[in-house]
Motif scaffolding. Structure first.
Motif, PDB file in Angstrom:
ATOM      1  N   GLY A 254      10.628  -5.301   0.599  1.00  0.00           N
ATOM      2  CA  GLY A 254       9.209  -5.618   0.586  1.00  0.00           C
ATOM      3  C   GLY A 254       8.822  -6.772   1.487  1.00  0.00           C
ATOM      4  N   MET A 255       7.586  -7.196   1.350  1.00  0.00           N
ATOM      5  CA  MET A 255       7.017  -8.183   2.264  1.00  0.00           C
ATOM      6  C   MET A 255       7.715  -9.539   2.166  1.00  0.00           C
ATOM      7  N   HIS A 256       8.360  -9.827   1.043  1.00  0.00           N
ATOM      8  CA  HIS A 256       9.103 -11.081   0.890  1.00  0.00           C
ATOM      9  C   HIS A 256      10.602 -10.829   0.741  1.00  0.00           C
ATOM     10  N   GLY A 257      11.034  -9.624   1.081  1.00  0.00           N
ATOM     11  CA  GLY A 257      12.424  -9.249   0.856  1.00  0.00           C
ATOM     12  C   GLY A 257      13.332  -9.563   2.026  1.00  0.00           C
ATOM     13  N   THR A 258      14.583  -9.101   1.920  1.00  0.00           N
ATOM     14  CA  THR A 258      15.581  -9.357   2.961  1.00  0.00           C
ATOM     15  C   THR A 258      15.417  -8.362   4.099  1.00  0.00           C
ATOM     16  N   SER A 259      15.844  -8.773   5.287  1.00  0.00           N
ATOM     17  CA  SER A 259      15.758  -7.874   6.440  1.00  0.00           C
ATOM     18  C   SER A 259      16.650  -6.658   6.239  1.00  0.00           C
ATOM     19  N   THR A 260      17.802  -6.840   5.582  1.00  0.00           N
ATOM     20  CA  THR A 260      18.713  -5.716   5.355  1.00  0.00           C
ATOM     21  C   THR A 260      18.075  -4.664   4.451  1.00  0.00           C
ATOM     22  N   ALA A 261      17.486  -5.116   3.347  1.00  0.00           N
ATOM     23  CA  ALA A 261      16.858  -4.171   2.424  1.00  0.00           C
ATOM     24  C   ALA A 261      15.730  -3.408   3.116  1.00  0.00           C
ATOM     25  N   ASN A 262      14.912  -4.101   3.876  1.00  0.00           N
ATOM     26  CA  ASN A 262      13.792  -3.440   4.544  1.00  0.00           C
ATOM     27  C   ASN A 262      14.260  -2.497   5.650  1.00  0.00           C
ATOM     28  N   VAL A 278       6.627   0.959  -7.138  1.00  0.00           N
ATOM     29  CA  VAL A 278       6.380   0.862  -5.690  1.00  0.00           C
ATOM     30  C   VAL A 278       5.015   0.221  -5.421  1.00  0.00           C
ATOM     31  N   GLY A 279       4.867  -1.023  -5.843  1.00  0.00           N
ATOM     32  CA  GLY A 279       3.626  -1.751  -5.593  1.00  0.00           C
ATOM     33  C   GLY A 279       3.487  -2.149  -4.142  1.00  0.00           C
ATOM     34  N   ASP A 280       2.351  -2.760  -3.814  1.00  0.00           N
ATOM     35  CA  ASP A 280       2.047  -3.078  -2.424  1.00  0.00           C
ATOM     36  C   ASP A 280       2.991  -4.126  -1.847  1.00  0.00           C
ATOM     37  N   ARG A 281       3.553  -5.007  -2.672  1.00  0.00           N
ATOM     38  CA  ARG A 281       4.471  -6.017  -2.139  1.00  0.00           C
ATOM     39  C   ARG A 281       5.861  -5.439  -1.899  1.00  0.00           C
ATOM     40  N   ALA A 282       6.130  -4.248  -2.444  1.00  0.00           N
ATOM     41  CA  ALA A 282       7.430  -3.610  -2.227  1.00  0.00           C
ATOM     42  C   ALA A 282       7.405  -2.742  -0.972  1.00  0.00           C
ATOM     43  N   VAL A 283       6.396  -1.905  -0.850  1.00  0.00           N
ATOM     44  CA  VAL A 283       6.233  -1.083   0.350  1.00  0.00           C
ATOM     45  C   VAL A 283       5.031  -1.614   1.100  1.00  0.00           C
ATOM     46  N   ARG A 284       5.278  -2.227   2.232  1.00  0.00           N
ATOM     47  CA  ARG A 284       4.257  -3.032   2.893  1.00  0.00           C
ATOM     48  C   ARG A 284       3.141  -2.206   3.514  1.00  0.00           C
ATOM     49  N   SER A 285       3.450  -1.002   3.953  1.00  0.00           N
ATOM     50  CA  SER A 285       2.430  -0.152   4.560  1.00  0.00           C
ATOM     51  C   SER A 285       2.959   1.275   4.593  1.00  0.00           C
ATOM     52  N   PRO A 286       2.078   2.265   4.790  1.00  0.00           N
ATOM     53  CA  PRO A 286       2.558   3.655   4.853  1.00  0.00           C
ATOM     54  C   PRO A 286       3.603   3.872   5.940  1.00  0.00           C
ATOM     55  N   LYS A 287       3.560   3.088   7.025  1.00  0.00           N
ATOM     56  CA  LYS A 287       4.504   3.264   8.117  1.00  0.00           C
ATOM     57  C   LYS A 287       5.855   2.604   7.836  1.00  0.00           C
ATOM     58  N   PHE A 288       5.929   1.873   6.717  1.00  0.00           N
ATOM     59  CA  PHE A 288       7.163   1.193   6.361  1.00  0.00           C
ATOM     60  C   PHE A 288       8.281   2.200   6.146  1.00  0.00           C
ATOM     61  N   GLN A 386       5.768 -20.061  -3.669  1.00  0.00           N
ATOM     62  CA  GLN A 386       6.937 -20.127  -2.803  1.00  0.00           C
ATOM     63  C   GLN A 386       8.228 -20.200  -3.616  1.00  0.00           C
ATOM     64  N   ASN A 387       8.182 -20.915  -4.752  1.00  0.00           N
ATOM     65  CA  ASN A 387       9.385 -21.044  -5.570  1.00  0.00           C
ATOM     66  C   ASN A 387       9.907 -19.677  -6.011  1.00  0.00           C
ATOM     67  N   GLN A 388       8.996 -18.741  -6.240  1.00  0.00           N
ATOM     68  CA  GLN A 388       9.391 -17.393  -6.661  1.00  0.00           C
ATOM     69  C   GLN A 388      10.160 -16.682  -5.556  1.00  0.00           C
ATOM     70  N   ILE A 389       9.648 -16.757  -4.338  1.00  0.00           N
ATOM     71  CA  ILE A 389      10.292 -16.063  -3.220  1.00  0.00           C
ATOM     72  C   ILE A 389      11.632 -16.713  -2.886  1.00  0.00           C
ATOM     73  N   TRP A 390      11.680 -18.031  -2.895  1.00  0.00           N
ATOM     74  CA  TRP A 390      12.970 -18.704  -2.674  1.00  0.00           C
ATOM     75  C   TRP A 390      13.978 -18.277  -3.738  1.00  0.00           C
ATOM     76  N   SER A 391      13.543 -18.215  -4.977  1.00  0.00           N
ATOM     77  CA  SER A 391      14.450 -17.843  -6.070  1.00  0.00           C
ATOM     78  C   SER A 391      14.905 -16.397  -5.943  1.00  0.00           C
ATOM     79  N   CYS A 392      13.964 -15.512  -5.618  1.00  0.00           N
ATOM     80  CA  CYS A 392      14.301 -14.087  -5.489  1.00  0.00           C
ATOM     81  C   CYS A 392      15.393 -13.857  -4.458  1.00  0.00           C
ATOM     82  N   ASN A 393      15.315 -14.568  -3.352  1.00  0.00           N
ATOM     83  CA  ASN A 393      16.218 -14.287  -2.239  1.00  0.00           C
ATOM     84  C   ASN A 393      17.463 -15.165  -2.210  1.00  0.00           C
ATOM     85  N   HIS A 394      17.478 -16.262  -2.967  1.00  0.00           N
ATOM     86  CA  HIS A 394      18.581 -17.206  -2.796  1.00  0.00           C
ATOM     87  C   HIS A 394      19.261 -17.642  -4.082  1.00  0.00           C
ATOM     88  N   PHE A 395      18.709 -17.362  -5.240  1.00  0.00           N
ATOM     89  CA  PHE A 395      19.417 -17.658  -6.483  1.00  0.00           C
ATOM     90  C   PHE A 395      20.405 -16.526  -6.732  1.00  0.00           C
TER      91      PHE A 395
END
Length: 541
Positions: A254-262, A278-288, A386-395
């Motif tokens: 998603g929009m705040h996810g890892t490059s590998t996952a995307n 599959v909310g909007d933050r998970a799939v960033r656009s139809p072309k994703f 921001q704390n949420q995104i840092w935690s999601c990707n690095h904890f």
């Protein structure tokens, strides 16, 4: 015969409820008086919304409906945010509110609010109880509705005169609701078709969402992925289904996810969505997603399938039951060069971020180091920003660990009360709350609840003197015109914690951070650590 208020307590006893979270008021006093005479433990929060958030944390660890209580009027409306938060994340809650007397409803009397009407968009169902004798049936239905199918909150609004009515009490042993019959078993023809599709795929991918936790299917998904060797990405609500370091796990998409996952989502030829809306933050656009990708969507809620993303093969049912059946039909999918390339890219995503040398904490490096020092079954609760995104990707989440956050509603002020509820659900587990200095000020009153209840939650505040996520948006999209994001006037958080009797520290450099992390990890008491972060620190880099 007993008072209906006593019957309400007996209903909770029949459902195995030991702990409830609430805040009293006149319209709910008969129920609280009945609680006084029971052995049920009531946790007094300092704001009604936090009763709902604490119940949410309790429910997510036990995977059973939890109970929150508020009075009529502003008590009930304060609870609405927590109800909406639980609804967006499919968390099973029983929300009990007091109401003015039935003969006063509609008269705009003191502390009257149409809470069933106000909550209608955010509940699976709501009851305004007019007949006291119906309370046992209503409670039985409410727990059944909240804890089955796509889980969620159910509201029971009880006028004060109804609570005082005498009734004969008999709790139903079973429940039958003609109009509510969630599908559990998946269609066997569709299951075989899906297995054939995965076996034929060259670049298959599993996308796991919060529904996997709600069905209790974590072990089944992990076993299925390991048997088939299909790589896995997760939504924000699905974090922790796979250990962060598992070789098949590619991170959050998603929009705040890892490059590998995307990259994997964009390049896969077959994607199996499991319990993900599959909310909007998970799939960033139809072309994703590539147009040629075959989408298989497995969910217990048929309304979610095809709602946000076109689906080629739908499968309605419970994740645990279906994954068990699919695992019996599947073997390992032939490996391809795609797997190796993804593993190499994921290793780059996992590169350790160097500590800052400028007198501020690098939150990404801090979270990597902190998570490594904590027990493997630690519950990490992230707030919003921001704390949420840092935690999601690095904890780093290890096997048996949990990651809790509000992914659907994105409610600031969720983490501390949720952490309290999670710790009360399983006192043996370490619970660490991650929040920002903005979100902490929406919930800092719950330090009193922690101390009153003796709850040993550890709290990390990333203090950057900004509403960081909004600041980042203003910097990127609005010419860095920073409006209403400066948190000037904030208190000394460490001193505030000490005023509550909680040990606390400030940390400004990486050298200090190592010692304070050890202190946090080893303490058997509540502890608050304020990490000072550069105001311009970004979520992704």
């Amino acid at each position: 015969m007993i008072k209906a208020a006593e019957a309400m307590v007996k209903c909770l006893n029949h459902e195995g409820i030991k702990v409830v979270f609430g805040y009293p008021g006149a319209a709910i006093c008969p129920f609280f008086d009945a609680l006084y005479a029971s052995d049920m433990h009531h946790v007094l929060v300092r704001h009604e919304a936090n009763a709902g958030h604490a119940a949410s944390g309790y429910a997510r660890i036990t995977n059973k409906p939890a109970v929150c209580i508020a009075t009529s009027g502003p008590g009930a409306t304060n609870l609405l945010t927590a109800i909406a938060t639980a609804y967006a994340d499919s968390i099973p809650l029983i929300c009990i509110t007091g109401q003015v007397s039935t003969d006063q409803i509609g008269g705009d009397v003191f502390q009257e609010a149409d809470i069933t009407g106000a909550a209608e968009p955010f509940v699976k169902h709501s009851y305004l109880v007019k007949d006291a004798a119906s309370l046992p049936r209503i409670f039985k239905e409410a727990f059944y509705l909240a804890g089955t199918g796509r889980k969620g909150p159910v509201l029971i609004d009880v006028p004060v005169d109804v609570q005082n009515t005498l009734i004969d009490f008999s709790y139903p042993e079973t429940i039958q609701m003609r109009t509510y019959k969630p599908t559990i078993k998946g269609n066997p023809i569709q299951i075989r078709k899906i297995c054939e599709m995965l076996r034929a795929a060259k670049r298959p991918l599993i996308c796991a969402g919060g529904g996997v936790f709600l069905s209790g299917a974590q072990e089944e998904l992990l076993a299925f992925a390991e048997k088939t060797q299909i790589p896995v990405v997760s939504t924000m609500m699905g974090l922790g289904i796979m250990p962060s370091a598992h070789p098949l796990y590619l991170g959050m998409l998603g929009m705040h996810g890892t490059s590998t996952a995307n990259t994997a989502v964009h390049d896969c030829d077959v994607m199996l969505l499991v319990g993900a809306r599959v909310g909007d933050r998970a799939v960033r656009s139809p072309k994703f997603l590539a147009e040629s990708t075959t989408i298989i969507h497995m969910d217990i809620d048929p309304a979610e399938i095809g709602k946000n993303i076109n689906t080629d093969i739908p499968l309605v049912g419970d994740c645990e039951a279906i994954l068990t059946e699919m695992a019996a039909l599947m073997e390992q999918v032939p490996a391809s060069g795609w797997h190796a390339a993804l593993a190499e890219q994921r290793a780059q995503d996992n590169a350790i971020y160097a500590p800052h040398e400028d007198g501020s904490i690098n939150p990404k490096a801090f979270l990597r180091d902190l998570s490594a020092k904590l027990p493997e079954n630690t519950v990490c609760v992230a707030d919003v920003g921001q704390n949420q995104i840092w935690s999601c990707n690095h904890f780093g989440i290890r096997k048996n660990g949990r990651f809790l956050t509000t992914g659907g509603m994105g409610t600031m002020g969720y983490s501390v009360p949720c952490g309290i509820g999670a710790k009360m659900a399983d006192p043996s587990r370490e619970v660490v709350v991650i929040c920002g200095d903005g979100s902490f000020q929406m919930q800092m009153m719950e330090l009193a609840t922690m101390m009153q209840e003796g709850i040993t939650v550890k709290i990390v505040i990333f203090a950057n003197t900004r509403l960081g996520m909004v600041r980042e948006i203003q910097t990127m999209r609005y010419g860095d015109r920073q409006m209403a994001v400066h948190l000037d006037g904030s208190p000394d958080f460490a001193a505030l914690a000490r005023a509550y009797g909680i040990e606390s520290d400030n940390v400004y450099t990486a050298a200090e951070a190592e010692e304070k992390m050890e202190k946090l990890a080893s303490s058997d008491k509540p502890y608050l650590l304020v990490c000072h972060v550069d105001p311009m620190e970004a979520t992704l880099s």
